[in-house]
Design an enzyme around this catalytic site. Structure first.
Site, PDB file in Angstrom:
ATOM      1  N   ARG A 135      -9.817  56.155 -32.194  1.00  0.00           N
ATOM      2  CA  ARG A 135      -9.348  55.774 -30.851  1.00  0.00           C
ATOM      3  C   ARG A 135      -8.952  57.019 -30.068  1.00  0.00           C
ATOM      4  O   ARG A 135      -9.127  57.103 -28.865  1.00  0.00           O
ATOM      5  CB  ARG A 135      -8.166  54.806 -30.960  1.00  0.00           C
ATOM      6  CG  ARG A 135      -8.571  53.489 -31.593  1.00  0.00           C
ATOM      7  CD  ARG A 135      -7.448  52.465 -31.581  1.00  0.00           C
ATOM      8  NE  ARG A 135      -7.870  51.290 -32.322  1.00  0.00           N
ATOM      9  CZ  ARG A 135      -7.382  50.932 -33.515  1.00  0.00           C
ATOM     10  NH1 ARG A 135      -6.422  51.627 -34.078  1.00  0.00           N
ATOM     11  NH2 ARG A 135      -7.849  49.871 -34.126  1.00  0.00           N
ATOM     12  N   ASP A 165     -14.282  40.113 -25.558  1.00  0.00           N
ATOM     13  CA  ASP A 165     -14.246  39.598 -26.933  1.00  0.00           C
ATOM     14  C   ASP A 165     -14.529  38.101 -26.883  1.00  0.00           C
ATOM     15  O   ASP A 165     -14.154  37.417 -25.927  1.00  0.00           O
ATOM     16  CB  ASP A 165     -12.891  39.842 -27.595  1.00  0.00           C
ATOM     17  CG  ASP A 165     -12.984  39.762 -29.121  1.00  0.00           C
ATOM     18  OD1 ASP A 165     -13.030  40.819 -29.774  1.00  0.00           O
ATOM     19  OD2 ASP A 165     -13.034  38.629 -29.657  1.00  0.00           O
ATOM     20  N   ASN A 180     -19.314  36.207 -24.969  1.00  0.00           N
ATOM     21  CA  ASN A 180     -20.202  36.638 -26.036  1.00  0.00           C
ATOM     22  C   ASN A 180     -20.882  37.931 -25.575  1.00  0.00           C
ATOM     23  O   ASN A 180     -21.649  37.936 -24.624  1.00  0.00           O
ATOM     24  CB  ASN A 180     -21.243  35.554 -26.312  1.00  0.00           C
ATOM     25  CG  ASN A 180     -22.138  35.921 -27.477  1.00  0.00           C
ATOM     26  OD1 ASN A 180     -22.401  37.107 -27.739  1.00  0.00           O
ATOM     27  ND2 ASN A 180     -22.598  34.918 -28.185  1.00  0.00           N
ATOM     28  N   ALA A 181     -20.563  39.018 -26.268  1.00  0.00           N
ATOM     29  CA  ALA A 181     -21.036  40.330 -25.824  1.00  0.00           C
ATOM     30  C   ALA A 181     -22.562  40.413 -25.798  1.00  0.00           C
ATOM     31  O   ALA A 181     -23.139  41.076 -24.925  1.00  0.00           O
ATOM     32  CB  ALA A 181     -20.470  41.410 -26.732  1.00  0.00           C
ATOM     33  N   CYS A 194     -18.831  48.663 -39.394  1.00  0.00           N
ATOM     34  CA  CYS A 194     -17.763  48.610 -40.410  1.00  0.00           C
ATOM     35  C   CYS A 194     -18.221  48.028 -41.743  1.00  0.00           C
ATOM     36  O   CYS A 194     -17.397  47.636 -42.554  1.00  0.00           O
ATOM     37  CB  CYS A 194     -16.585  47.828 -39.875  1.00  0.00           C
ATOM     38  SG  CYS A 194     -17.016  46.139 -39.457  1.00  0.00           S
TER      39      CYS A 194
HETATM   40  N1  SAH Z   1     -12.170  47.282 -31.813  1.00  0.00           N
HETATM   41  C1  SAH Z   1     -11.192  46.462 -32.489  1.00  0.00           C
HETATM   42  C2  SAH Z   1     -11.760  45.700 -33.679  1.00  0.00           C
HETATM   43  C3  SAH Z   1     -12.935  44.801 -33.390  1.00  0.00           C
HETATM   44  S1  SAH Z   1     -13.213  43.632 -34.642  1.00  0.00           S
HETATM   45  C4  SAH Z   1     -10.026  47.310 -32.946  1.00  0.00           C
HETATM   46  O1  SAH Z   1     -10.188  48.537 -33.104  1.00  0.00           O
HETATM   47  O2  SAH Z   1      -8.950  46.753 -33.155  1.00  0.00           O
HETATM   48  C5  SAH Z   1     -14.576  42.754 -34.012  1.00  0.00           C
HETATM   49  C6  SAH Z   1     -14.274  41.812 -32.876  1.00  0.00           C
HETATM   50  O3  SAH Z   1     -15.517  41.280 -32.405  1.00  0.00           O
HETATM   51  C7  SAH Z   1     -13.434  40.580 -33.213  1.00  0.00           C
HETATM   52  O4  SAH Z   1     -12.280  40.570 -32.413  1.00  0.00           O
HETATM   53  C8  SAH Z   1     -14.320  39.359 -32.873  1.00  0.00           C
HETATM   54  O5  SAH Z   1     -13.593  38.314 -32.267  1.00  0.00           O
HETATM   55  C9  SAH Z   1     -15.304  39.968 -31.914  1.00  0.00           C
HETATM   56  N2  SAH Z   1     -16.624  39.319 -31.811  1.00  0.00           N
HETATM   57  C10 SAH Z   1     -17.398  38.820 -32.793  1.00  0.00           C
HETATM   58  N3  SAH Z   1     -18.590  38.392 -32.298  1.00  0.00           N
HETATM   59  C11 SAH Z   1     -18.558  38.621 -30.968  1.00  0.00           C
HETATM   60  C12 SAH Z   1     -19.476  38.423 -29.902  1.00  0.00           C
HETATM   61  N4  SAH Z   1     -20.680  37.885 -30.120  1.00  0.00           N
HETATM   62  N5  SAH Z   1     -19.112  38.798 -28.662  1.00  0.00           N
HETATM   63  C13 SAH Z   1     -17.902  39.360 -28.425  1.00  0.00           C
HETATM   64  N6  SAH Z   1     -17.001  39.583 -29.391  1.00  0.00           N
HETATM   65  C14 SAH Z   1     -17.312  39.223 -30.644  1.00  0.00           C
END
Ligand code: SAH
Length: 401
Positions: A218, A256, A284-285, A345
């Site tokens: 970060r 998210d 949904n990303a 991850c």
């Molecule tokens: N960047 C964060 C961790 C991300 S974990 C940190 O450092 O704390 C992954 C995240 O992706 C989760 O919160 C989950 O809700 C989200 N996620 C899963 N599928 C997704 C999608 N299709 N679109 C958007 N978000 C999604």
């Protein structure tokens, strides 16, 4: 008590390996699979500490056994004289703490990272005065009282919580559960990271509540976000995005799929007085990024931190496709000369494969890329060479030309 006395006086269960087993175990790997074992001497119920020998009776180590698991034994120690008892766990946890202090991770850290700390399947996250633990195998679960006692003695914590609501426990014959391992306490806490504050929901957050493994990554976005329009996807509680705003981004949008995550991200932005720069949206990303590429939207920095996409080697192709697709879309949204910040991850995608995936995405997007930073999880999650699941996080910053 009776049980303890019996265990103490009974001869220890002995496990003998097959003649032709891989060098893996001799070289230090702590897992012994069912099909690597020639015979077991003694009465096994599951969860006992056993001694492991080669086929010709040379001592290898001590570990815990579970006949229900494909990984029959997980080794705790290579020392013949090690007494695996309450005191043993106290000393190991103390050593883990000494190590974290030595490498400079004290306030919040992964205090115990399972196999990498010779405590297989034990995870302990320290959030300042609060601790979250996971015991993901039967043989470590039976030592939970000793582990809790050690934490109480070493840290005098404000609270300890168990986040054993993890499906992998079922493979070990354990139930999924969560709850207090200390007197009940307020499970919504606030932690400090890189001069910022974040709400952590120990009870209902993802995994142990917070992703400590990205804490250094970060910070790595510090210079590239200055003055820019930043888009973050898979934001969870908004940690990367709030860092971006703190480091001087002009505007930050985080996405998210979870409404709950978005709500927490907004609260985190407010907590840091950055609510005017950061905006979060439930979406949904995959869909939204595709749409925005079509609309020709452009950002100075795009940040992606998606979930693992797969948990097994059989469906690895699914993960590759997922990573490629999302990175392709992300790259297309970056202005020429801007940056893509991207993570993966799962240890199933190794660093080399991850870079290949990004390379494929760049070719498809017809963009030239330049590597800025390529690193892994923070050092409080140690990597043991040859123990492939200890190196799992890939964090890459590229300039997209
Ligand atoms: N960047 C964060 C961790 C991300 S974990 C940190 O450092 O704390 C992954 C995240 O992706 C989760 O919160 C989950 O809700 C989200 N996620 C899963 N599928 C997704 C999608 N299709 N679109 C958007 N978000 C999604």
């Amino acid at each position: 008590m009776v049980c303890l006395v019996i265990t103490y006086f009974c001869a220890m269960i002995k496990v003998f390996l097959r003649r032709k087993i891989s060098q893996r175990i001799a070289n230090g790997h702590p897992w012994i699979f069912n099909n690597e074992v020639e015979k077991v001497e003694g009465d096994v119920h599951g969860g006992e500490v056993v001694e492991v020998f080669t086929h010709d009776k040379k001592f290898i180590g001590k570990g815990y056994i579970n006949p229900r698991s494909q990984i029959l034994v997980r080794l705790l120690s290579r020392d013949k004289n090690a007494d695996v008892n309450e005191q043993y766990f106290y000393r190991r946890i103390e050593e883990c703490w000494e190590y974290r202090k030595k490498i400079g991770y004290t306030e919040n850290c992964r205090l115990v990272f399972g196999e990498a700390d010779s405590l297989p399947q034990l995870i302990i996250d320290k959030f300042n005065d609060h601790f979250v633990i996971q015991t993901l195998a039967l043989g470590i679960d039976v030592w939970k009282p000793a582990i809790v006692k050690a934490l109480n003695e070493i840290f005098k914590p404000k609270g300890i919580y168990e986040r054993n609501d993890v499906p992998v426990r079922e493979l070990e014959g354990l139930v999924q559960q969560k709850g207090f391992l200390s007197a009940p306490f307020e499970t919504r806490i606030v932690i400090n990271e890189n001069g910022l504050k974040f709400h952590v929901d120990i009870e209902n957050g993802q995994k142990t509540g917070y992703f400590l493994d990205q804490q250094d990554n970060r910070k790595a976005i510090q210079h590239i976000v200055k003055g820019g329009d930043v888009l973050g996807a898979f934001t969870y509680t908004g940690t990367f995005e709030i860092h971006a705003a703190h480091y001087g981004a002009k505007s930050v949008l985080g996405l998210d799929i979870s409404e709950n995550a978005v709500e927490q991200a907004n609260r985190n932005a407010e907590l840091n007085g950055l609510g005017n720069v950061c905006r979060f949206q439930a979406a949904n990303a995959f869909d939204v990024l595709k749409q925005w590429v079509k609309e020709g939207k452009q950002y100075d920095v795009v940040m992606l931190d998606p979930p693992a996409f797969t948990k097994s080697r059989e469906t690895i192709q699914k993960a590759i496709t997922g990573y490629k697709e999302i990175n392709l879309r992300g790259m297309k949204l970056v202005k020429p000369g801007g940056f893509l910040v991207t993570s993966s991850c799962t240890n199933l995608v190794n660093p080399e494969l991850f870079l290949q995936i990004i390379d494929m995405a760049a070719k498809d997007a017809r963009r030239k890329i330049r590597q800025v930073v390529f690193q892994t999880q923070s050092a409080d999650h140690p990597i043991i060479w040859g123990l492939e699941n200890t190196q799992y996080l890939k964090f890459l910053i590229i300039q997209v030309i």
